[in-house]
Design a protein around this motif. Structure first.
Motif, PDB file in Angstrom:
ATOM      1  N   ARG A 128      -3.085   4.854   5.083  1.00 57.79           N
ATOM      2  CA  ARG A 128      -3.632   4.777   3.728  1.00 57.79           C
ATOM      3  C   ARG A 128      -4.842   5.664   3.493  1.00 57.79           C
TER       4      ARG A 128
ATOM      5  N   SER B 112      -2.222   2.142   9.756  1.00 59.91           N
ATOM      6  CA  SER B 112      -1.954   2.495   8.362  1.00 59.91           C
ATOM      7  C   SER B 112      -2.359   3.934   8.096  1.00 59.91           C
TER       8      SER B 112
ATOM      9  N   GLY C 211       0.403   4.052   1.498  1.00 58.03           N
ATOM     10  CA  GLY C 211       0.483   4.716   2.806  1.00 58.03           C
ATOM     11  C   GLY C 211       1.477   4.020   3.735  1.00 58.03           C
TER      12      GLY C 211
ATOM     13  N   ASN D 232       0.839  -1.181   0.000  1.00 49.24           N
ATOM     14  CA  ASN D 232       0.000   0.000   0.000  1.00 49.24           C
ATOM     15  C   ASN D 232       0.873   1.229   0.000  1.00 49.24           C
TER      16      ASN D 232
END
Lengths: 176, 437
Positions: free
Chosen positions: B312, B310, B292, B290
């Motif tokens: 993200r 996270s 992020g 990902n």
């Protein structure tokens, strides 16, 4: 001469250029060995010399001033470079591109707020932002090392924004 | 417990430090800052002692401190006692009913050799007028504190039906400024901060200590080579191994509940991602993919998945995923900063750091109904971890410009701080249950 004193010397020379004004500027532009000054700032000419290559803008007073700054700062929980930080990063990128034997360490840091592990990742990401600029401007990735210290090495103590804003930084280090 | 009682109790605890069994190690203080009147009432009679009542008194105070800081008990102050029985025959149960205690603890300490002691205790039900349980220990003088914590565990388990977590350990990092710079120590101590032992001494930062499930090893992050690397160190002999020194950051180690794997974070492929290292085959598997930041992995108690932080969504939030990285699901939606999750051993609660009103405090989420309860109201809380019984949370906070450790009961009712006399303390991690080795 180590890199640090080289940088200081460049800064001093450029300062002289800036203070003594037009005459120096013109003389400099005439120097065949210098070639293209290219990058639009004061202190450089506009022509191309016979074997010249773009020297970058570190010669100018403004760029030397930027080069003397080895820390760029960030907003809270952000790894985006603001215009001031971008200008500093670009000045170093140009310098490094033109000194291909010089290695640099980008040391990312965060303020103390939030969790240590997230801040370690944030410091890495800030160093990455500066590295992206360096690589985009032609610095060899092999000459760049990234390190993150997260919130572990603050330069300013205290628990308010006056300390935090100084700690959210990337240090551009030639001495490590 | 009433406020006046509370104050008296705090004062006694601080005195206790001067009396305790090895004064040189008394570098932490316990301050109980918040109490409530809903615990199980219990009276602990100072243990009798052959010749020197001071140490007996201290042992009693230690048990009292343990039970009180759990938030489950209200200890009756000694000034209310109508009698001081030394054995079961002397107990007049009506005197104890009068002062409204439900349970009574009696004990004795006898020196049985140059450095050997025999400790006995009994727990009594005041209403039934009978003994519920009793044990005897013969130990070295240096183990008297551990015996007190074991007695606390037995009382706790007998009266709450849940296992006690007093006879456990904590790991943490201390930082001191010296003339040469900073000195970082990774230390392991008893659950109340006593008997600290240094397992690593470094002039570079240390962080993210994580216990192996058998409580015999610690994984941690050290900057001793001028960047973050992960080590696993055996506590018995201090032997250690560098297990992650990839390009970029190496951090956030977390042992799987069966001890065969280590989740960790690395930026070796460019972005900060979560990986799992198989400690037997040394195979590494990437779990997140990902753009992020993905970090702070923590295993679910059944080992079938992990929770993690996270970025993200644009801000740090908490997610869960299966152990192979599939089935990612966002868990936190309220607030702009939720990080460093850790799930209780029963799988019901998740503790984390949440930001609200500019403060970073400890909060718990009920994983069934996703309800979030704020446990602390301090400015810069970090690194929360559950006691192995899930009833208390240990975390780091700031007090008077100093890093201190604090613990809060998982329902937020009782808080305490463990304060070093010198330096900052940070990055605590509560051990699993200790097993006989």
């Amino acid at each position: 001469m180590n890199i640090k004193s080289k940088l200081i010397l460049i800064a001093l020379l450029a300062g002289t250029v800036a203070v003594s004004g037009c005459n120096n500027k013109n003389r400099k532009a005439e120097g065949a060995e210098i070639g293209n000054g290219g990058v639009s700032t004061a202190g450089t000419g506009t022509g191309f010399g016979p074997d010249g290559k773009p020297l970058g803008d570190w010669q100018s007073g403004a760029s030397a001033e930027l080069l003397s700054q080895t820390r760029v700062y960030f907003a809270y929980d952000s790894s985006a470079l603001d215009p001031d930080s971008l200008a500093i990063a670009e000045a170093h990128a140009t310098f490094l591109r033109d000194s291909p034997s010089t290695k640099v360490v980008l040391e990312g840091h965060a303020d103390e707020r939030g969790t240590r592990e997230y801040n370690l990742a944030l410091g890495e990401r800030r160093a990455q932002s500066v590295e992206d600029v360096f690589i985009a401007l032609g610095v060899s990735p092999a000459n760049i090392e990234k390190v993150s210290y997260g919130e572990e090495n603050p330069i300013a103590e205290g628990h308010d924004e006056s300390a935090w804003r100084l700690n959210r930084r990337v240090e551009i280090r030639y001495d490590r | 417990m009433k406020l006046s009682t509370m104050k008296k109790f705090t004062a006694l605890l601080i005195i206790l430090l001067g009396l305790m069994l090895n004064p040189a190690q008394a570098v932490l203080t316990i301050e109980i800052t918040k109490g409530v009147d809903v615990g199980i009432p219990i009276a602990i009679v100072p243990f009798s002692w052959n010749g020197a009542p001071v140490a007996g008194e201290s042992m009693t105070k230690l048990i009292e401190a343990d039970l009180t800081r759990s938030g489950r008990f209200d200890s009756i102050p000694q000034s209310d006692f109508l009698q001081q029985p030394h054995n079961v025959k002397q107990v007049r149960f009506k005197d104890w009913r009068l002062i409204k205690t439900d349970y009574l603890v009696l004990g004795s300490i006898q020196q049985t050799g140059a450095t050997m002691y025999t400790v006995k205790f009994q727990l009594m039900d005041v209403f039934k007028g009978s003994t519920m349980t009793g044990y005897q220990y013969t130990v070295q003088r240096t183990k008297l504190r551990n015996v007190a914590h074991q007695i606390s565990d037995i009382i706790y388990e007998k009266l709450t039906g849940e296992k006690g977590a007093f006879n456990t350990r904590i790991a943490y990092v201390t930082v001191e400024k010296t003339k040469k710079g900073r000195r970082f120590l990774l230390q392991v101590a008893d659950s109340d901060g006593f008997n600290p032992q240094t397992i690593l001494d470094s002039n570079q930062p240390l962080m993210s200590a994580a216990w192996s499930p058998d409580a015999r090893k610690l994984a941690y992050v050290s900057f001793e080579k001028k960047r973050s690397m992960i080590y696993i160190q055996r506590l018995s002999d201090g032997k250690r191994e560098n297990v992650a020194s990839f390009k970029g950051i190496n951090s956030a180690p977390a042992f799987s509940p069966d001890g065969t794997k280590l989740a960790f974070v690395s930026s070796k492929e460019g972005n900060t991602e979560i990986y799992v290292l198989d400690l037997r085959t040394r195979a590494i598997k990437r779990l997140t993919n990902n753009f992020g930041i993905d970090t702070e992995p923590s295993w679910l108690p059944n080992g079938r998945g992990l929770v993690f932080t996270s970025g993200r969504s644009g801000q740090p939030q908490i997610y869960r995923m299966n152990a192979d990285g599939s089935g990612v699901q966002r868990l936190t939606y309220s607030g702009k900063y939720n990080a460093r999750p850790s799930v209780s051993p029963d799988g019901r609660l998740m503790v984390m750091i949440s930001r609200g009103n500019g403060r970073f405090h400890v909060a718990v989420m009920n994983l069934r109904n996703k309800e979030i309860t704020k446990l602390t109201d301090t400015l810069l809380d970090e690194s929360p971890s559950f006691a192995p019984n899930g009833r208390m949370v240990l975390y780091a906070t700031e007090q008077g410009n100093k890093g201190v450790l604090a613990a809060v009961s998982s329902d937020g009712r009782v808080r305490q701080t463990l304060r070093f006399l010198q330096g900052d303390v940070r990055e605590p991690a509560w051990s699993p249950y200790l097993r006989r080795q």
